[in-house]
Design an enzyme around this catalytic site. Sequence first.
Site, PDB file in Angstrom:
ATOM      1  N   ASP A   1       2.112  -8.125   3.487  1.00  0.00           N
ATOM      2  CA  ASP A   1       3.007  -9.490   3.736  1.00  0.00           C
ATOM      3  C   ASP A   1       1.763 -10.447   3.171  1.00  0.00           C
ATOM      4  OD1 ASP A   1       4.709  -8.376   5.325  1.00  0.00           O
ATOM      5  OD2 ASP A   1       3.582  -9.040   7.550  1.00  0.00           O
TER       6      ASP A   1
ATOM      7  N   HIS B   1      -0.106  -3.601   6.498  1.00  0.00           N
ATOM      8  CA  HIS B   1       0.985  -4.652   6.396  1.00  0.00           C
ATOM      9  C   HIS B   1       0.915  -5.692   6.876  1.00  0.00           C
ATOM     10  CE1 HIS B   1       4.201  -1.192   6.191  1.00  0.00           C
ATOM     11  NE2 HIS B   1       3.711  -0.634   6.850  1.00  0.00           N
TER      12      HIS B   1
ATOM     13  N   ASN C   1       1.006  -0.882   0.775  1.00  0.00           N
ATOM     14  CA  ASN C   1       1.204  -1.040   2.062  1.00  0.00           C
ATOM     15  C   ASN C   1      -0.099   0.228   2.994  1.00  0.00           C
ATOM     16  OD1 ASN C   1       2.090  -3.438   3.315  1.00  0.00           O
ATOM     17  ND2 ASN C   1       4.210  -2.709   2.770  1.00  0.00           N
TER      18      ASN C   1
ATOM     19  N   ASP D   1      10.975  -6.185  -9.123  1.00  0.00           N
ATOM     20  CA  ASP D   1      10.373  -5.464  -7.859  1.00  0.00           C
ATOM     21  C   ASP D   1       9.101  -5.121  -8.209  1.00  0.00           C
ATOM     22  OD1 ASP D   1      11.320  -2.947  -5.606  1.00  0.00           O
ATOM     23  OD2 ASP D   1       9.660  -2.230  -7.158  1.00  0.00           O
TER      24      ASP D   1
ATOM     25  N   GLU E   1      10.355  -5.476  -0.582  1.00  0.00           N
ATOM     26  CA  GLU E   1       9.869  -6.287  -2.988  1.00  0.00           C
ATOM     27  C   GLU E   1      10.043  -6.503  -3.532  1.00  0.00           C
ATOM     28  OE1 GLU E   1       9.867  -1.640  -2.514  1.00  0.00           O
ATOM     29  OE2 GLU E   1       9.546  -3.122  -1.162  1.00  0.00           O
TER      30      GLU E   1
END
Length: 319
Positions: free
Chosen positions: A213, A209, A204, A196, A239
Amino acid sequence: MNIIGAFGASRHAIRDLQLFRDADTPAVAALLAACPVIRVAQDEPVEDGLRARLYIVLSGSLGVQPATASGSGEIQRILPGESVGEQSVLDDAANLDAITALEDCELLVVEPDLLWRLIDEADGVARNLLRLLSFRIRAANALLRRRQKLGEFYRQLSMNDGLTGLYNRAWLNDMLPAMVARSRQDGTPLSLVMIDLDHFKRFNDTYGHTAGDTALATAAAVIRNALRPSDFAVRYGGEELMAILPNTNRVLAEMVAGRLCGRLRETVVFDDMRVALPHLTASLGVASLARGQDERSLVEAADAALYRAKEAGRDRIST
């Protein structure tokens, strides 16, 4: 669609028709002479599906959409000299294919009884019909193989996450049970590493975002490149990522997890920022298949270990 005359009075020659090639005899000519010739306008349907008939294209062209491919958009083009409807006559069944004139055309109509008589009395017709059906079977098999390959391509495509390129949950749900079963059968170890990315929401919110990504895709590439060819990398959700390690016991799995943790910490996401995974590290949980465990409890064990890594301060591994 209307009858414009008989074949014997038309300008068309028997030798130009595939089904009667090398069977252009006076007997065949006599049998075909009274067969009707019809004219069909462009886009007009030819077959109503209620009768079994043989249609031979004399001019223009037909489009045939098999009933089994309805809605697929695949249309077979029938050109002058070619025919359609043989199968329905041989099966003595209604022709369910959708037959439509692609352009104005003239068709020779042969009723089932007459076709059977031609088969019985003219060896050349029987040979040509067998050759034609063999060709169509080969073509149908080739189309089936292409569809199977295309279907497998799209199936594989559906098993990969679009952003990271890793396998997705659908793949995991299909494959992990089989891996667990194989591990039990062979008596070989199987381990999972749940990963994680720490504080990813904060990343983010800070960088946007699109940057998130990019960071996630970069982290996925680090994990994929750090694994053996026999291992598997999965995007478990959001994630959260996973590494599946066949033939790997807990000790070796912890070593793999440590390597992944270190590489993620050192990887530069954006070259122009000159920092290693800005505000991003990873917490990792390791679990190995134990006696009596199924795939669900194995994932739960790895997830519990991941939670302990987070509770201990993140940027570390736990078992």
